[in-house]
Design an enzyme around this catalytic site. Structure first.
Site, PDB file in Angstrom:
ATOM      1  N   GLY D 148       0.833  -1.194   0.000  1.00  0.00           N
ATOM      2  CA  GLY D 148       0.000   0.000   0.000  1.00  0.00           C
ATOM      3  C   GLY D 148       0.868   1.243   0.000  1.00  0.00           C
ATOM      4  O   GLY D 148       2.059   1.193   0.318  1.00  0.00           O
ATOM      5  N   CYS D 149       0.288   2.370  -0.376  1.00  0.00           N
ATOM      6  CA  CYS D 149       1.058   3.606  -0.469  1.00  0.00           C
ATOM      7  C   CYS D 149       1.484   4.096   0.913  1.00  0.00           C
ATOM      8  O   CYS D 149       2.648   4.441   1.126  1.00  0.00           O
ATOM      9  CB  CYS D 149       0.267   4.685  -1.214  1.00  0.00           C
ATOM     10  N   TYR D 150       0.548   4.123   1.864  1.00  0.00           N
ATOM     11  CA  TYR D 150       0.926   4.555   3.214  1.00  0.00           C
ATOM     12  C   TYR D 150       1.996   3.640   3.803  1.00  0.00           C
ATOM     13  O   TYR D 150       3.004   4.127   4.326  1.00  0.00           O
ATOM     14  CB  TYR D 150      -0.300   4.597   4.129  1.00  0.00           C
ATOM     15  N   THR D 152       4.239   1.897   2.310  1.00  0.00           N
ATOM     16  CA  THR D 152       5.525   2.142   1.652  1.00  0.00           C
ATOM     17  C   THR D 152       6.288   3.264   2.348  1.00  0.00           C
ATOM     18  O   THR D 152       7.477   3.135   2.663  1.00  0.00           O
ATOM     19  CB  THR D 152       5.298   2.483   0.163  1.00  0.00           C
TER      20      THR D 152
END
Lengths: 345, 345, 345, 345
Positions: D148-150, D152
């Site tokens: 997920g972006c968060y 990462t």
């Protein structure tokens, strides 16, 4: 690798040249100058340009630049550019000048809008760098006057119709909308985030310096004097220019015919996208690229043709067009280093 | 306090009516309807409207609304509005309709652009609610058709010059730029933040539904048929409309004369600000207000007049103009409840 | 009408004072100074302030200001404000100072962060102008030090919990996000539209001048030394501040209990909106108003309390809070002239 | 050329895959599916992808996709992805799944946050696709769960310090700010331009689905259970994520030491830029790229370390990271096709 210099590398057009030349297969930036930041490393000052690990910004020492380069991009303010350009031309360099100093053929017109011209002798040499129209001349040029952003859109929008003689010449309206980067990187109240954000306004109404440049080129295309009404607007986006041109048709044609005429005119022009009549250009589709998207629609009831052009003002409106010109001048493939996609969204 | 109802209170124009009526000295919102949010408290759903502590959104029950109101604002989609308006008119209510359903005098034209009309008998009754032009008629009206946002700017820009007969009637270009709230509050890909942000584009080129409304009113002002070329554009701001109008002067006048003509025409109109010729309207100067800023410039070399109008599309372009109409219909002072300043920046 | 002067009227906080005082029922701006724009009419320079038809910006002549005013707002840079404030206090004026010069009780701390203090003798007199906490003292004050925008959010977020002793004092994180207007109206590269737009970044990490102000006030509330980790961020909006505070609970409580504690603490505070636990503040709900929206949530697994505060940095974070202080100092109703709604969207 | 399929090609992550794979030297998109737009040409629907002249969007027919590909990217909603992934794994394809379906090792945790898991047998196979940490495992993987972006940002920020054991494990605050594209391309009121623009807010406070993913990976790195307080915020930019992490140091170190520790940890990681202590990450410097910029600062007085991470949520936070994973899985050079510069400004 061809050695390239950038004079005025830390304004927005200079930075865009640095960005777009980093991975150019046949050109290499060997020197970049900056009055304000001389002595600092490009990769430190602008971390997104970390590919330039060894490039330190130089002060503008003309002899040094001449020694280290074959081609020079001058991204300086008008009036400042002319003497620098003059020096490099004398030294036998190829020059692409992003200022307005060599765009106007008539020095009298230049002086009306910009101030005294100190390098008039070069004017006959300078080729107007709109490759979709002047590619042959550019291939043989030593000095290219890179077009203004507004003229790029206006001329590309009108060229097919002026050259075919289908529109009236005394009734052309150019309503242009520009993103803020067109105003440059200098700190001004007029570009303060809070003064621009959530606002729209026109500026220099019927009085913008790009007017004579537009008229010169349209006149050239039409073979007769063309005068335009030109109103630029400021829009709160960083990059992007959307120009809507209105002209009177001498004889009504359909949108489809207008579209075909445009498609034919720009056949084999790799950076021109003529959209089908039901579509409309979007600046977000060309951001960061050398593309000009064009659309056309005829308003039958008034025989008015509406032509729309979308570009990135810093790219096709300035720096990537300059690289396209360099490619032509050096007889590289026209698209070399410029086949990029916009970041969407 | 006059009892006011808002039909369709949770779209952007409905919310703007709620916001602007909360502190109105002589009007009180007694009922507000919402299909989607019926049963919920306004102050909970929209915390910035916490002044409405006791107002719960109702389903649209026409009889109930009629019982609780003297004046009704209908902020419904076109085609839906007409039957609702019809009901309230029969009940003897004063109605301000923010849809397009009663703006076009000719039901044939309406049906070409919008669909079948089911309340044609009311058309002769409906007054076009542009108070700077029709204030007398509005004072006596029971049904006001509140103008579209684009027509508000185009008509206010052109009225002084059409009524004085100084411009050609077959050569009018209207290039309009609108903020996103004009597209309404419904969730659509076209209004997704990422599709709109950092973008500019035109839409419905020469084909927007506000065209016949603009032409009807300009024809009325000119006393002769007027046709226009109208191109709307979408700009990434929430509120604001900037319209640039281009017309041919029959006889060249100076910018100063044009300015004076405009100033005279709008003398004593409290919501019109005609700027001096050296200034240009800004949408940020009118945001959240009922003001229309106007500017004018003559491009002498082509005898073209350029008129610029800036409004807030949700305010003067919709809801505060509707309240201005209500003030007139109820013989309140025209500015009552509307003397607000824009939040700058 | 009480006569009010604004010193430094053309920065963003000065303009916001002008905007919010125009329709104040009991105060009237009789003089407004500007070094840069002295001699120009407010209504011409800032057309949205056309209500000030007769107000011309003055140079800063202290005697003249003293003669024409009873209350003075000083909206000057820190270090510049102190001498001006000193003069007006000696003349018996009530002063609300929007700079940092009188916020820190300890001149040693001031000098560490800002520079030499030349009016230390006034420090004991200065009341910290956070009305939700110090309203009684403000009512009797002649000099109010109007709080910084970041401290306003941090203190309002933490006050209920520090005063009840439910959180640890050595483990407070303040992560604040500010709109760009907080950086002032001066032209700087850092506030250039293109440098800010489509960007987020932190700045002055653990090193911002508002840190000692926050710590002073939290220490006061806790009765023991409080140290905080404070990181401000810059966000591309014009107005708005969203601060997220993290603290360790000494004994775990539920979100509901935390909410009740907050609600009780701010009972009868007209400008504080404590949202129900399921809701979250939004800056768009407070833009242009004196409201502070607060939300709270307990992260049970780590006994961490998360408190969120949203304000308009120019309003509750500066100018409308200053007017709230004026209202208290002059024994006007606290909400006078400040009952406005945000323009949404 | 390796044949690549994209399942779910018209959401933002699917489009980003298309954009970044067009000029990949060793991979070619042979099939791209879309439920909504099946049958339409990519180059017509998305003019900026005109390089895909021959690619028509397909409906999701699993057998057809299997026949035409060696590697499959699944850019589908969680719960939908698992069955599709399962099919392709059985067919012997290499799969990079951009959904959350294979990120959580413990199906019980998955089911708490997302719903029933129908492909648990694949969980032991799935490698968490954060190449800076798991590159070796990824090289041998057939199924990669793309982070997920968060997570990462949070993991890249904390990994050096957790692996060195210098921070407390029960006191980690993650304050993350995301651009709007993270919410996907579906039309929702929450992503309407006017609801997002000029606003900031937190959402899913201490309750976001990325929390268990972050905790799983941090626990893995620390070798002991780690719990975090995670608060995401929505910011009005299209692309970009800025995460500020706060942790308690077990023993105080200087900012310089922290910086060195980080630099050492990420030595030879081509997409990580650890900035010098005086600098701060900016999202504008990584937009459209696979870069993660990291900065670190120690707040001595409270022994708190502040770590900042900036990425493009659609790129390093999703699609370019997925391509980095593909490069590793296919034993291509890690940077292949990913050496791009951000468009600045």
């Amino acid at each position: 690798m061809t050695k390239v210099g950038i004079i005025g590398a830390t304004g927005y057009t200079g930075l865009e040249l640095l960005r777009c030349l980093l991975y150019h297969p046949k050109a290499e930036v060997t020197i970049a100058t900056s009055r304000q930041f001389a002595g600092q490393k490009v990769a430190v000052l602008f971390p997104f340009l970390k590919g330039y690990q060894d490039l330190t910004l130089s002060p503008l020492d003309l002899e040094t630049v001449a020694k280290q380069t074959e081609v020079v991009f001058t991204a300086l303010p008008h009036q400042v550019a002319m003497e620098v350009v003059s020096f490099f031309i004398k030294k036998g360099k190829k020059v692409i000048d992003l200022s307005a100093d060599f765009r106007l053929k008539d020095p009298g017109v230049y002086e009306t809008w910009y101030g005294p011209h100190k390098a008039k002798e070069l004017l006959p040499l300078a080729i107007y760098g709109l490759p979709e129209i002047y590619s042959e001349k550019i291939r043989g040029a030593t000095l290219v006057a890179n077009p203004g952003c507004y003229p790029t859109t206006a001329i590309l929008a009108l060229a097919p119709f002026l050259s075919k003689g289908v529109i009236e010449l005394n009734n052309i309206i150019i309503d242009a909308k520009s993103g803020v980067s067109g105003a440059g990187r200098g700190a001004k109240l007029a570009t303060h985030f809070c003064e621009v954000n959530e606002n729209m306004e026109a500026y220099k109404v019927c009085n913008h310096r790009h007017t004579p440049e537009i008229e010169q080129e349209l006149t050239q295309l039409a073979g007769k004097v063309v005068k335009v009404t030109f109103v630029p607007h400021l829009i709160p986006i960083s990059r992007g220019m959307f120009t809507t041109v209105y002209a009177r048709l001498i004889k009504t044609i359909t949108s489809e015919t207008a579209h075909r005429l445009m498609t034919d005119y720009y056949k084999n022009k790799p950076f021109i996208e003529v959209l089908p009549p039901e579509n409309v250009p979007k600046t977000i589709y060309v951001r960061g690229t050398n593309i000009c998207q064009l659309g056309v629609k005829v308003d039958k009831k008034s025989s008015t043709i509406v032509i729309m052009a979308a570009i990135d003002n810093l790219a096709k409106g300035a720096s990537t067009q300059a690289i396209q010109n360099m490619n032509l001048m050096l007889h590289f493939p026209e698209e070399m280093g410029l086949k990029t996609l916009p970041v969407f969204p």
